[in-house]
Write an enzyme that holds these catalytic residues in place. Structure first.
Site, PDB file in Angstrom:
ATOM      1  N   HIS A  46      10.980  -2.448   6.951  1.00  0.00           N
ATOM      2  CA  HIS A  46      11.090  -2.284   5.496  1.00  0.00           C
ATOM      3  C   HIS A  46      12.277  -3.055   4.930  1.00  0.00           C
ATOM      4  CE1 HIS A  46      10.455  -0.407   1.586  1.00  0.00           C
ATOM      5  NE2 HIS A  46      11.768  -0.457   1.489  1.00  0.00           N
ATOM      6  N   HIS A  99       7.131  -8.647  -0.259  1.00  0.00           N
ATOM      7  CA  HIS A  99       5.868  -9.285   0.108  1.00  0.00           C
ATOM      8  C   HIS A  99       5.769 -10.632  -0.572  1.00  0.00           C
ATOM      9  CE1 HIS A  99       5.278  -6.722  -3.425  1.00  0.00           C
ATOM     10  NE2 HIS A  99       4.401  -7.617  -3.856  1.00  0.00           N
TER      11      HIS A  99
HETATM   12  P1  AMP Z   1       3.637  -7.144  -6.864  1.00  0.00           P
HETATM   13  O1  AMP Z   1       3.326  -7.015  -8.330  1.00  0.00           O
HETATM   14  O2  AMP Z   1       4.209  -8.482  -6.498  1.00  0.00           O
HETATM   15  O3  AMP Z   1       4.457  -5.985  -6.348  1.00  0.00           O
HETATM   16  O4  AMP Z   1       2.236  -7.120  -6.142  1.00  0.00           O
HETATM   17  C1  AMP Z   1       1.689  -6.014  -5.511  1.00  0.00           C
HETATM   18  C2  AMP Z   1       0.326  -6.423  -5.020  1.00  0.00           C
HETATM   19  O5  AMP Z   1      -0.117  -5.458  -4.077  1.00  0.00           O
HETATM   20  C3  AMP Z   1      -0.734  -6.498  -6.123  1.00  0.00           C
HETATM   21  O6  AMP Z   1      -1.290  -7.825  -6.155  1.00  0.00           O
HETATM   22  C4  AMP Z   1      -1.766  -5.462  -5.687  1.00  0.00           C
HETATM   23  O7  AMP Z   1      -3.088  -5.846  -5.962  1.00  0.00           O
HETATM   24  C5  AMP Z   1      -1.502  -5.345  -4.194  1.00  0.00           C
HETATM   25  N1  AMP Z   1      -1.863  -4.071  -3.591  1.00  0.00           N
HETATM   26  C6  AMP Z   1      -1.551  -2.832  -4.026  1.00  0.00           C
HETATM   27  N2  AMP Z   1      -2.033  -1.899  -3.189  1.00  0.00           N
HETATM   28  C7  AMP Z   1      -2.676  -2.571  -2.191  1.00  0.00           C
HETATM   29  C8  AMP Z   1      -3.390  -2.168  -1.021  1.00  0.00           C
HETATM   30  N3  AMP Z   1      -3.558  -0.889  -0.683  1.00  0.00           N
HETATM   31  N4  AMP Z   1      -3.915  -3.141  -0.235  1.00  0.00           N
HETATM   32  C9  AMP Z   1      -3.779  -4.441  -0.560  1.00  0.00           C
HETATM   33  N5  AMP Z   1      -3.103  -4.879  -1.630  1.00  0.00           N
HETATM   34  C10 AMP Z   1      -2.562  -3.962  -2.450  1.00  0.00           C
HETATM   35 ZN    ZN Z   2       8.135  -0.408   3.310  1.00  0.00          ZN
END
Ligand code: AMP
Ligand code: ZN
Length: 116
Positions: A46, A99
């Site tokens: 994390h 990410h």
């Molecule tokens: P951010 O706005 O950069 O934090 O992007 C978060 C991303 O995580 C978004 O594009 C979401 O669609 C994606 N996301 C949220 N939950 C999940 C999940 N369970 N599996 C895959 N992607 C996810």
């Molecule tokens: Zn985490």
């Protein structure tokens, strides 16, 4: 981080469409893709965001970028891609586990940002 969504995905506690995994990294399809290729690559350990990462994270940060071309090529975008790392409130980061979004074609992904 017991309850962190992406920690739980990396541990396999929440299902995902995995595209890559090694000792340090985990990558999977975004659940709500913005482009035909839209995968997320995360450190297994994390780290909240680029705003909280330290020198100790240098290796894993580099590896997130180093696998990007392979992930794009293997998932339908061999002619290039874009890497996006939303950070903190201003970057409108929604998930508080570092990410990198890897987005790609087949068509060009569009302008980098809408100019204000
Ligand atoms: P951010 O706005 O950069 O934090 O992007 C978060 C991303 O995580 C978004 O594009 C979401 O669609 C994606 N996301 C949220 N939950 C999940 C999940 N369970 N599996 C895959 N992607 C996810
Ligand atoms: Zn985490």
């Amino acid at each position: 981080m017991d309850n962190c969504l992406f920690c739980r995905i990396a541990r396999g506690e929440i299902p995902s469409r995995q595209v890559y995994a090694d000792d340090d990294l985990f990558a999977f399809h975004d659940i709500n893709p913005a482009r035909p290729l839209h995968v997320l690559v995360i450190p297994r350990r994390h780290i909240t965001s680029l705003a909280t990462s330290t020198e100790a994270d240098t290796l894993v940060l580099g590896r997130m970028l180093a696998v990007a071309n392979q992930l794009a090529t293997e998932n339908g975008s061999p002619d290039g891609f874009r890497v996006i790392i939303n950070t903190g409130r201003i970057g409108q980061q929604e998930v508080q586990h570092l990410h990198a979004h890897i987005v790609g074609g087949p068509d060009p992904v569009g302008p980098m940002l809408k100019r204000v």
